[in-house]
Design a protein around this motif. Structure first.
Motif, PDB file in Angstrom:
ATOM      1  N   GLU A  52       0.837  -1.196   0.000  1.00  0.00           N
ATOM      2  CA  GLU A  52       0.000   0.000   0.000  1.00  0.00           C
ATOM      3  C   GLU A  52       0.876   1.253   0.000  1.00  0.00           C
ATOM      4  O   GLU A  52       0.579   2.233  -0.702  1.00  0.00           O
ATOM      5  N   ALA A  53       1.955   1.236   0.791  1.00  0.00           N
ATOM      6  CA  ALA A  53       2.880   2.366   0.817  1.00  0.00           C
ATOM      7  C   ALA A  53       3.481   2.607  -0.565  1.00  0.00           C
ATOM      8  O   ALA A  53       3.567   3.756  -1.029  1.00  0.00           O
ATOM      9  N   LYS A  54       3.866   1.530  -1.233  1.00  0.00           N
ATOM     10  CA  LYS A  54       4.410   1.657  -2.586  1.00  0.00           C
ATOM     11  C   LYS A  54       3.388   2.290  -3.521  1.00  0.00           C
ATOM     12  O   LYS A  54       3.716   3.201  -4.309  1.00  0.00           O
ATOM     13  N   ALA A  55       2.149   1.838  -3.438  1.00  0.00           N
ATOM     14  CA  ALA A  55       1.101   2.357  -4.316  1.00  0.00           C
ATOM     15  C   ALA A  55       0.827   3.836  -4.051  1.00  0.00           C
ATOM     16  O   ALA A  55       0.460   4.591  -4.957  1.00  0.00           O
ATOM     17  N   ARG A  56       1.010   4.280  -2.815  1.00  0.00           N
ATOM     18  CA  ARG A  56       0.763   5.681  -2.455  1.00  0.00           C
ATOM     19  C   ARG A  56       1.998   6.558  -2.673  1.00  0.00           C
ATOM     20  O   ARG A  56       1.959   7.762  -2.425  1.00  0.00           O
ATOM     21  N   GLY A  57       3.106   5.940  -3.076  1.00  0.00           N
ATOM     22  CA  GLY A  57       4.332   6.709  -3.287  1.00  0.00           C
ATOM     23  C   GLY A  57       5.066   7.032  -1.998  1.00  0.00           C
ATOM     24  O   GLY A  57       5.845   7.998  -1.951  1.00  0.00           O
ATOM     25  N   CYS A  58       4.865   6.226  -0.968  1.00  0.00           N
ATOM     26  CA  CYS A  58       5.531   6.440   0.324  1.00  0.00           C
ATOM     27  C   CYS A  58       6.705   5.465   0.463  1.00  0.00           C
ATOM     28  O   CYS A  58       6.559   4.284   0.152  1.00  0.00           O
ATOM     29  N   ASN A  59       7.823   5.953   0.947  1.00  0.00           N
ATOM     30  CA  ASN A  59       8.955   5.044   1.173  1.00  0.00           C
ATOM     31  C   ASN A  59       9.285   4.897   2.658  1.00  0.00           C
ATOM     32  O   ASN A  59      10.372   4.459   3.016  1.00  0.00           O
ATOM     33  N   LEU A  60       8.330   5.256   3.517  1.00  0.00           N
ATOM     34  CA  LEU A  60       8.495   5.051   4.954  1.00  0.00           C
ATOM     35  C   LEU A  60       7.175   4.573   5.558  1.00  0.00           C
ATOM     36  O   LEU A  60       6.145   5.238   5.409  1.00  0.00           O
ATOM     37  N   VAL A  61       7.229   3.409   6.206  1.00  0.00           N
ATOM     38  CA  VAL A  61       6.080   2.887   6.962  1.00  0.00           C
ATOM     39  C   VAL A  61       6.416   2.990   8.438  1.00  0.00           C
ATOM     40  O   VAL A  61       7.438   2.471   8.893  1.00  0.00           O
ATOM     41  N   ILE A  62       5.572   3.674   9.180  1.00  0.00           N
ATOM     42  CA  ILE A  62       5.722   3.782  10.627  1.00  0.00           C
ATOM     43  C   ILE A  62       4.637   2.930  11.271  1.00  0.00           C
ATOM     44  O   ILE A  62       3.449   3.160  11.044  1.00  0.00           O
ATOM     45  N   SER A  63       5.045   1.947  12.042  1.00  0.00           N
ATOM     46  CA  SER A  63       4.084   1.058  12.692  1.00  0.00           C
ATOM     47  C   SER A  63       4.309   1.061  14.199  1.00  0.00           C
ATOM     48  O   SER A  63       5.401   1.383  14.681  1.00  0.00           O
ATOM     49  N   HIS A  64       3.271   0.708  14.920  1.00  0.00           N
ATOM     50  CA  HIS A  64       3.395   0.556  16.368  1.00  0.00           C
ATOM     51  C   HIS A  64       4.108  -0.751  16.683  1.00  0.00           C
ATOM     52  O   HIS A  64       5.103  -0.775  17.398  1.00  0.00           O
ATOM     53  N   HIS A  65       3.636  -1.844  16.118  1.00  0.00           N
ATOM     54  CA  HIS A  65       4.256  -3.143  16.367  1.00  0.00           C
ATOM     55  C   HIS A  65       5.456  -3.351  15.445  1.00  0.00           C
ATOM     56  O   HIS A  65       5.349  -3.157  14.233  1.00  0.00           O
ATOM     57  N   PRO A  66       6.608  -3.761  15.995  1.00  0.00           N
ATOM     58  CA  PRO A  66       7.771  -4.058  15.145  1.00  0.00           C
ATOM     59  C   PRO A  66       7.567  -5.379  14.408  1.00  0.00           C
ATOM     60  O   PRO A  66       7.289  -6.403  15.042  1.00  0.00           O
ATOM     61  N   ILE A  67       7.679  -5.335  13.090  1.00  0.00           N
ATOM     62  CA  ILE A  67       7.493  -6.563  12.310  1.00  0.00           C
ATOM     63  C   ILE A  67       8.631  -7.549  12.590  1.00  0.00           C
ATOM     64  O   ILE A  67       8.443  -8.759  12.547  1.00  0.00           O
TER      65      ILE A  67
END
Length: 365
Positions: A52-67
């Motif tokens: 989804e980030a790629k599709a929106r043109g974002c190169n940073l995902v900030i999440s609460h839970h560490p993958i």
């Protein structure tokens, strides 16, 4: 804007040093020096969120839970963790996690839940110890305000809701300036006595470097004498869970109905009702069974959390109600919290909330 500028803003709000020892927070994949093209915020950094980030043109995902929570010995795409990591690396998308450090600040995850429930007179359920330091230094009397103000500007002097807190006592210091020195007072080779003030301030440990730098930059002496002492005081602004009070007391069933509505859940798991009104509320986002006994000690009428196991419900012991509304459900507002932090810091930058529902738990009604 480089990614490290965004990280800096987040870590000013929730410093990584406030995380639990078992946690894995910070930049998990990618390069902090990359120029950020956009930010996508999610509770979980799954493969679907990365795409989804790629599709929106974002190169940073900030999440609460560490993958990435434990060690990875293979990255073959055999599970959801490996798939997300592969997708992030393949598409040059950085993953950043802000987990228990965001849980442990008073205005963080549990603060947002408390806002939702409109709780007053809030306090941390289990405050942290060992995170406070005391700085003691000795300053010429005529320079005391300059040094004190510099320390306050660096973040020292905060005690509860009071700021600019310090202690000052006057005395006499002595020194003998050796060869190659340029003393502020006195002369080389002669013992000098100087009227000084002992200055004390308290600060959180993560500010230590900046506080000491401020001391040295503002102090007139070439060699600044100071002590940094670790304190075991509880820090009332950092720790697990929050307890507070409703503006007006409610009937138990009325309050449980309110939980269903506010947290958008089809069911609330709870212990036996006590046929008493609800006023004093304890909350902990995510898995909160470890705070049950502390909530009891603080005389909570009800404890709202997630991930309670069967036998853990017995721990209420008829003294309070435990209400389990789910792990994802208690933390879902963290996305809004992170969005608000970043939107305030970077009002013209592209920040998005995920459209992906990452909750792995479903209900058949």
């Amino acid at each position: 804007m480089q990614i490290h500028k965004i990280i800096q803003a987040l870590e000013q709000f929730a410093p990584p040093t406030l995380r639990e020892s078992y946690d894995n927070v910070g930049l998990l994949t990618g390069d902090a020096a990359w120029h950020c093209t956009g930010i996508l915020i999610s509770l979980d950094a799954t493969e679907e969120v990365v795409l989804e980030a790629k599709a929106r043109g974002c190169n940073l995902v900030i999440s609460h839970h560490p993958i990435i929570f434990g060690g990875l010995k293979k990255i073959t795409g055999s599970n959801y963790v490996e798939k997300a990591v592969i997708a992030s690396i393949k598409n040059d998308i950085a993953l950043y996690a802000i987990h228990t450090n965001l849980d442990n600040v008073k205005e963080g995850v549990n603060g947002r839940i408390s806002d939702l429930l409109e709780l007053r007179n809030r306090q941390i359920i289990l405050p942290k110890t060992g995170f406070l330091r005391k700085l003691i230094s000795f300053v010429p009397i005529d320079k005391i305000d300059i040094v004190r103000n510099a320390l306050f500007s660096a973040g020292a002097g905060q005690i509860g809701n009071y700021s600019e807190c310090s202690f000052q006592a006057e005395g006499t210091g002595s020194f003998l300036a050796g060869e190659g020195t340029n003393p502020y007072a006195g002369q080389q080779g002669s013992r000098h006595y100087e009227k000084e003030s002992r200055l004390e301030v308290i600060f959180p440990s993560y500010l230590e470097r900046g506080v000491i730098s401020a001391l040295k930059a503002s102090h007139p002496y070439e060699e600044v004498a100071f002590d940094v002492v670790e304190l075991q005081n509880q820090w009332d602004r950092v720790g697990s869970g929050i307890i507070g009070e409703l503006v007006e007391e409610m009937e138990e069933l009325q309050f449980l109905g309110r939980l269903k509505e506010l947290f958008r859940v089809p069911v609330v798991r709870h212990t036996e009702l006590r046929n008493k009104t609800i006023r004093r509320i304890a909350v902990c986002g995510g898995a909160g069974s470890f705070l049950v006994n502390r909530a009891l000690q603080l005389k909570a009428d009800i404890y709202v959390t997630g991930d309670m196991k069967y036998h853990e419900f017995f721990d209420a012991n008829g003294q309070m109600v435990i209400a389990d509304v789910g792990h994802f459900e208690t933390e879902q507002f963290t996305v809004d919290l992170l969005y608000d932090i970043l939107a305030e810091k970077f009002p013209t930058f592209a920040v998005f909330k995920t459209g992906v529902l990452t909750n792995p738990v479903n209900y058949y009604i």
